[in-house]
Motif scaffolding. Structure first.
Motif, PDB file in Angstrom:
ATOM      1  N   VAL A  83      53.693  42.836  54.743  1.00 42.90           N
ATOM      2  CA  VAL A  83      55.714  43.065  53.688  1.00 42.90           C
ATOM      3  C   VAL A  83      56.380  42.064  54.942  1.00 42.90           C
ATOM      4  O   VAL A  83      57.291  41.665  55.046  1.00 42.90           O
ATOM      5  CB  VAL A  83      55.922  42.669  52.906  1.00 42.90           C
ATOM      6  CG1 VAL A  83      57.502  42.236  52.259  1.00 42.90           C
ATOM      7  CG2 VAL A  83      54.992  42.718  51.390  1.00 42.90           C
ATOM      8  N   LYS A  84      56.641  42.687  56.178  1.00 44.20           N
ATOM      9  CA  LYS A  84      57.622  43.303  57.626  1.00 44.20           C
ATOM     10  C   LYS A  84      57.216  41.903  58.211  1.00 44.20           C
ATOM     11  O   LYS A  84      58.574  41.349  58.281  1.00 44.20           O
ATOM     12  CB  LYS A  84      57.347  44.471  58.059  1.00 44.20           C
ATOM     13  CG  LYS A  84      58.509  44.429  59.541  1.00 44.20           C
ATOM     14  CD  LYS A  84      58.687  45.868  59.190  1.00 44.20           C
ATOM     15  CE  LYS A  84      59.522  46.276  60.738  1.00 44.20           C
ATOM     16  NZ  LYS A  84      59.164  47.179  61.348  1.00 44.20           N
ATOM     17  N   GLY A  85      55.965  41.882  58.256  1.00 45.42           N
ATOM     18  CA  GLY A  85      55.796  40.132  59.031  1.00 45.42           C
ATOM     19  C   GLY A  85      56.288  39.181  58.572  1.00 45.42           C
ATOM     20  O   GLY A  85      56.679  38.588  59.335  1.00 45.42           O
ATOM     21  N   LEU A  86      56.195  38.849  57.393  1.00 49.30           N
ATOM     22  CA  LEU A  86      56.177  37.829  56.432  1.00 49.30           C
ATOM     23  C   LEU A  86      58.118  38.184  56.528  1.00 49.30           C
ATOM     24  O   LEU A  86      59.130  36.873  57.184  1.00 49.30           O
ATOM     25  CB  LEU A  86      56.055  37.671  55.347  1.00 49.30           C
ATOM     26  CG  LEU A  86      56.597  36.715  53.814  1.00 49.30           C
ATOM     27  CD1 LEU A  86      56.581  35.658  54.770  1.00 49.30           C
ATOM     28  CD2 LEU A  86      56.731  36.522  52.819  1.00 49.30           C
ATOM     29  N   ALA A  87      58.553  38.699  56.725  1.00 51.42           N
ATOM     30  CA  ALA A  87      60.192  38.876  56.056  1.00 51.42           C
ATOM     31  C   ALA A  87      61.116  38.525  58.292  1.00 51.42           C
ATOM     32  O   ALA A  87      62.022  37.872  57.888  1.00 51.42           O
ATOM     33  CB  ALA A  87      61.159  40.252  56.011  1.00 51.42           C
ATOM     34  N   ARG A  88      59.597  38.703  59.325  1.00 48.76           N
ATOM     35  CA  ARG A  88      60.311  38.834  60.134  1.00 48.76           C
ATOM     36  C   ARG A  88      60.352  37.568  60.425  1.00 48.76           C
ATOM     37  O   ARG A  88      60.540  36.675  61.290  1.00 48.76           O
ATOM     38  CB  ARG A  88      59.562  39.746  61.242  1.00 48.76           C
ATOM     39  CG  ARG A  88      59.747  39.365  62.721  1.00 48.76           C
ATOM     40  CD  ARG A  88      60.551  40.031  63.067  1.00 48.76           C
ATOM     41  NE  ARG A  88      60.538  41.207  63.250  1.00 48.76           N
ATOM     42  CZ  ARG A  88      61.385  42.584  62.969  1.00 48.76           C
ATOM     43  NH1 ARG A  88      62.478  41.621  62.403  1.00 48.76           N
ATOM     44  NH2 ARG A  88      61.261  43.155  63.045  1.00 48.76           N
ATOM     45  N   ALA A  89      59.060  36.886  60.349  1.00 54.37           N
ATOM     46  CA  ALA A  89      58.962  35.256  60.043  1.00 54.37           C
ATOM     47  C   ALA A  89      60.305  34.318  59.738  1.00 54.37           C
ATOM     48  O   ALA A  89      60.494  33.137  60.179  1.00 54.37           O
ATOM     49  CB  ALA A  89      57.678  35.191  59.659  1.00 54.37           C
ATOM     50  N   LEU A  90      60.291  34.699  58.510  1.00 49.94           N
ATOM     51  CA  LEU A  90      61.173  33.924  57.385  1.00 49.94           C
ATOM     52  C   LEU A  90      62.446  34.327  57.966  1.00 49.94           C
ATOM     53  O   LEU A  90      63.522  33.311  58.348  1.00 49.94           O
ATOM     54  CB  LEU A  90      61.200  34.714  56.457  1.00 49.94           C
ATOM     55  CG  LEU A  90      60.219  34.780  55.326  1.00 49.94           C
ATOM     56  CD1 LEU A  90      60.703  34.746  53.869  1.00 49.94           C
ATOM     57  CD2 LEU A  90      60.755  32.814  55.228  1.00 49.94           C
ATOM     58  N   LEU A  91      63.316  35.647  58.473  1.00 45.33           N
ATOM     59  CA  LEU A  91      64.581  35.821  59.557  1.00 45.33           C
ATOM     60  C   LEU A  91      64.837  35.468  61.108  1.00 45.33           C
ATOM     61  O   LEU A  91      65.828  36.161  61.299  1.00 45.33           O
ATOM     62  CB  LEU A  91      64.658  37.569  58.852  1.00 45.33           C
ATOM     63  CG  LEU A  91      64.648  37.321  56.958  1.00 45.33           C
ATOM     64  CD1 LEU A  91      65.262  38.938  56.624  1.00 45.33           C
ATOM     65  CD2 LEU A  91      65.745  36.578  56.570  1.00 45.33           C
ATOM     66  N   GLY A  92      63.903  35.815  61.732  1.00 47.28           N
ATOM     67  CA  GLY A  92      63.566  36.438  63.238  1.00 47.28           C
ATOM     68  C   GLY A  92      63.846  37.424  63.135  1.00 47.28           C
ATOM     69  O   GLY A  92      63.986  38.537  62.531  1.00 47.28           O
ATOM     70  N   PRO A  93      63.303  37.913  64.988  1.00 41.64           N
ATOM     71  CA  PRO A  93      63.431  39.165  65.459  1.00 41.64           C
ATOM     72  C   PRO A  93      64.833  39.587  65.153  1.00 41.64           C
ATOM     73  O   PRO A  93      64.497  40.577  65.771  1.00 41.64           O
ATOM     74  CB  PRO A  93      62.943  38.643  66.932  1.00 41.64           C
ATOM     75  CG  PRO A  93      63.084  36.975  67.049  1.00 41.64           C
ATOM     76  CD  PRO A  93      63.415  35.934  65.542  1.00 41.64           C
ATOM     77  N   GLU A  94      65.933  38.946  65.395  1.00 44.00           N
ATOM     78  CA  GLU A  94      67.334  39.461  65.975  1.00 44.00           C
ATOM     79  C   GLU A  94      67.494  40.371  64.820  1.00 44.00           C
ATOM     80  O   GLU A  94      68.311  41.813  64.945  1.00 44.00           O
ATOM     81  CB  GLU A  94      67.767  38.834  66.006  1.00 44.00           C
ATOM     82  CG  GLU A  94      68.384  38.186  65.134  1.00 44.00           C
ATOM     83  CD  GLU A  94      67.598  36.183  64.610  1.00 44.00           C
ATOM     84  OE1 GLU A  94      67.939  35.682  63.550  1.00 44.00           O
ATOM     85  OE2 GLU A  94      66.683  36.259  65.412  1.00 44.00           O
ATOM     86  N   VAL A  95      66.920  39.662  63.174  1.00 46.72           N
ATOM     87  CA  VAL A  95      66.830  41.149  62.226  1.00 46.72           C
ATOM     88  C   VAL A  95      66.227  42.072  61.626  1.00 46.72           C
ATOM     89  O   VAL A  95      65.069  42.226  62.209  1.00 46.72           O
ATOM     90  CB  VAL A  95      66.651  39.786  60.776  1.00 46.72           C
ATOM     91  CG1 VAL A  95      67.557  40.609  59.730  1.00 46.72           C
ATOM     92  CG2 VAL A  95      67.504  38.908  60.602  1.00 46.72           C
ATOM     93  N   GLN A  96      66.962  43.471  61.926  1.00 49.27           N
ATOM     94  CA  GLN A  96      66.875  44.761  61.152  1.00 49.27           C
ATOM     95  C   GLN A  96      65.942  44.286  60.241  1.00 49.27           C
ATOM     96  O   GLN A  96      66.721  44.540  59.064  1.00 49.27           O
ATOM     97  CB  GLN A  96      67.045  45.927  61.760  1.00 49.27           C
ATOM     98  CG  GLN A  96      66.260  46.924  61.432  1.00 49.27           C
ATOM     99  CD  GLN A  96      67.112  48.301  62.233  1.00 49.27           C
ATOM    100  OE1 GLN A  96      68.332  48.607  62.100  1.00 49.27           O
ATOM    101  NE2 GLN A  96      66.366  49.562  61.285  1.00 49.27           N
ATOM    102  N   ILE A  97      64.269  44.770  59.268  1.00 48.22           N
ATOM    103  CA  ILE A  97      63.574  44.509  58.757  1.00 48.22           C
ATOM    104  C   ILE A  97      63.590  46.073  57.490  1.00 48.22           C
ATOM    105  O   ILE A  97      62.923  47.076  58.245  1.00 48.22           O
ATOM    106  CB  ILE A  97      62.183  44.126  58.459  1.00 48.22           C
ATOM    107  CG1 ILE A  97      62.302  42.585  59.160  1.00 48.22           C
ATOM    108  CG2 ILE A  97      61.809  44.502  56.885  1.00 48.22           C
ATOM    109  CD1 ILE A  97      63.210  41.748  58.305  1.00 48.22           C
ATOM    110  N   THR A  98      65.045  46.513  56.895  1.00 53.21           N
ATOM    111  CA  THR A  98      65.019  47.705  56.209  1.00 53.21           C
ATOM    112  C   THR A  98      64.678  47.413  54.785  1.00 53.21           C
ATOM    113  O   THR A  98      64.433  46.719  54.585  1.00 53.21           O
ATOM    114  CB  THR A  98      66.679  47.680  56.674  1.00 53.21           C
ATOM    115  OG1 THR A  98      67.192  47.870  55.516  1.00 53.21           O
ATOM    116  CG2 THR A  98      66.667  48.167  57.848  1.00 53.21           C
ATOM    117  N   ALA A  99      64.374  48.330  54.257  1.00 51.05           N
ATOM    118  CA  ALA A  99      64.147  48.360  52.603  1.00 51.05           C
ATOM    119  C   ALA A  99      65.417  47.470  52.095  1.00 51.05           C
ATOM    120  O   ALA A  99      64.781  47.214  50.717  1.00 51.05           O
ATOM    121  CB  ALA A  99      64.374  50.172  52.129  1.00 51.05           C
ATOM    122  N   ASP A 100      66.640  47.986  52.689  1.00 51.59           N
ATOM    123  CA  ASP A 100      68.072  46.814  52.246  1.00 51.59           C
ATOM    124  C   ASP A 100      67.951  46.013  51.912  1.00 51.59           C
ATOM    125  O   ASP A 100      68.182  44.410  51.689  1.00 51.59           O
ATOM    126  CB  ASP A 100      69.349  47.507  52.492  1.00 51.59           C
ATOM    127  CG  ASP A 100      69.712  49.039  52.027  1.00 51.59           C
ATOM    128  OD1 ASP A 100      69.514  49.932  50.850  1.00 51.59           O
ATOM    129  OD2 ASP A 100      70.156  49.309  52.659  1.00 51.59           O
TER     130      ASP A 100
END
Length: 126
Positions: A83-100
């Motif tokens: 799921v984190k990999g998808l979020a990273r692809a959508l939001l970009g590498p500069e965004v920290q992927i957290t539960a929030d």
């Protein structure tokens, strides 16, 4: 309590794809976290990503076709990493992927709706 607790430390990985092998450009239609409707999986949560195909190298997929990717969150860190990999692809590498971050992505206002992502699907021998 968030179903994404612990995502900060999860590695990103593949798996759980419902695409057939090929390259795709897809547009997010909906991202949700839902409880299973299957009596055999009572209480289990699933991350569901619904996409519209914009382009594909794969026979049988044409623009406008729907594709759904489902991740069983009971698979722990593997699921969180996918799921984190998808979020990273959508939001970009500069965004920290957290539960929030993830809770915001699956919220009713669907902030990721309309975002495009390129995907490659392939078979993995296990």
């Amino acid at each position: 309590m968030s179903g994404f607790r612990g995502i900060e430390g999860a590695g990103e990985g593949g798996g759980g794809r419902w695409f057939t092998p090929g390259h795709y450009t897809v547009v997010v239609e909906k991202l949700i976290l839902r409880k299973s409707q299957n009596p055999k999986r009572v209480g289990q949560e699933f991350f569901v990503a619904e996409f519209a195909v914009e382009d594909s190298t794969t026979e049988g997929f044409k623009p406008g076709d729907s594709v759904t990717w489902v991740v069983n969150m009971a698979h722990g860190e593997t699921a969180l990493g996918n799921v984190k990999g998808l979020a990273r692809a959508l939001l970009g590498p500069e965004v920290q992927i957290t539960a929030d971050t993830m809770d915001a992505l699956v919220a009713l206002d669907q902030p990721a709706r309309g975002l495009k992502v390129k995907a490659e699907a392939y078979n993995i021998l296990t």
